[in-house]
Design an enzyme around this catalytic site. Sequence first.
Site, PDB file in Angstrom:
ATOM      1  N   HIS A 148       6.442  -0.413   7.618  1.00 16.53           N
ATOM      2  CA  HIS A 148       5.168  -0.004   6.812  1.00 16.53           C
ATOM      3  C   HIS A 148       4.992   1.433   6.890  1.00 16.53           C
ATOM      4  CE1 HIS A 148       1.099  -0.026   5.434  1.00 16.53           C
ATOM      5  NE2 HIS A 148       1.496  -1.151   4.836  1.00 16.53           N
ATOM      6  N   GLU A 203       6.425   1.077  -1.675  1.00 16.04           N
ATOM      7  CA  GLU A 203       5.169   1.313  -1.308  1.00 16.04           C
ATOM      8  C   GLU A 203       4.706   3.030  -1.288  1.00 16.04           C
ATOM      9  OE1 GLU A 203       2.450  -2.049   0.089  1.00 16.04           O
ATOM     10  OE2 GLU A 203       3.489  -0.867   1.970  1.00 16.04           O
TER      11      GLU A 203
END
Length: 246
Positions: free
Chosen positions: A90, A163
């Site tokens: 992430h 993302e």
Amino acid sequence: MAGNWKMYKTPQETATFFERFTPLAQGWEKCDIAFFPPAIDIPEAVAATRGTNIGIGGQNIYWSKEGAFTGEISADMLVAAGATWVLIGHSERRHVVASETDADVLKKTQAALSAGLKPIVCVGEKLDEHKAGKTNEVLVKQFAAGVAGLTEEQFKEVVIAYEPVWAIGTGQTATPEIAAGAHRLIRQEAEKRFGSDAAQQLRILYGGSVKPDNIQGLMKEDQLDGTLVGGASLDPDSFIKIVHGA
Ligand code: PEP
């Protein structure tokens, strides 16, 4: 449809969330649903969702099975706690709380797969890279160093989340066209390395300020197979609207 809770919610708040969310999602079979609570909440989340269509995952793992790695947890530990998914790489781990590299991402993904977890590997460019028109370059590099080293068998189990870092938690959602363009590029890279069947079957999620009011516009793009949602997954009513909207 995945919800990343980041560093929010206690075990008690986790139980309260699922008391509300589980009935709302009952019987929903049009997509997979998974939540990624803080590690300490995983047993509570697993207990609250047992027998439902909702999966639970960790936000991170370390690649060793065990050892002197203070603060880390292993893939096997997540499995033992009842998790079936894990987020890998992430952007907050790459750029905020740790300096995770693409090489780390590959090792963590391999460790997750060896333990039987389904990894969601996150990729995406930072704001300066976006402004400099380097998105494709960044994604190609992240794919080459973080994913391409998997075997064909391993790759079948992987989900990728695009993302863009500039869209995470900023309210600046990527336009559906920008998201679709990035997904197309990732799929092309997957095709070059793993073949066209694997690339077509690959699920690519978009993440970055997804909300109930922008989910439909995003999901109209064929390239988007789902979304990874941060802030808007903390509220059960908001997240179920996103699931239904998708
Ligand atoms: C995330 O945490 O992966 C994310 C996309 O956050 P947000 O939806 O809040 O932008």
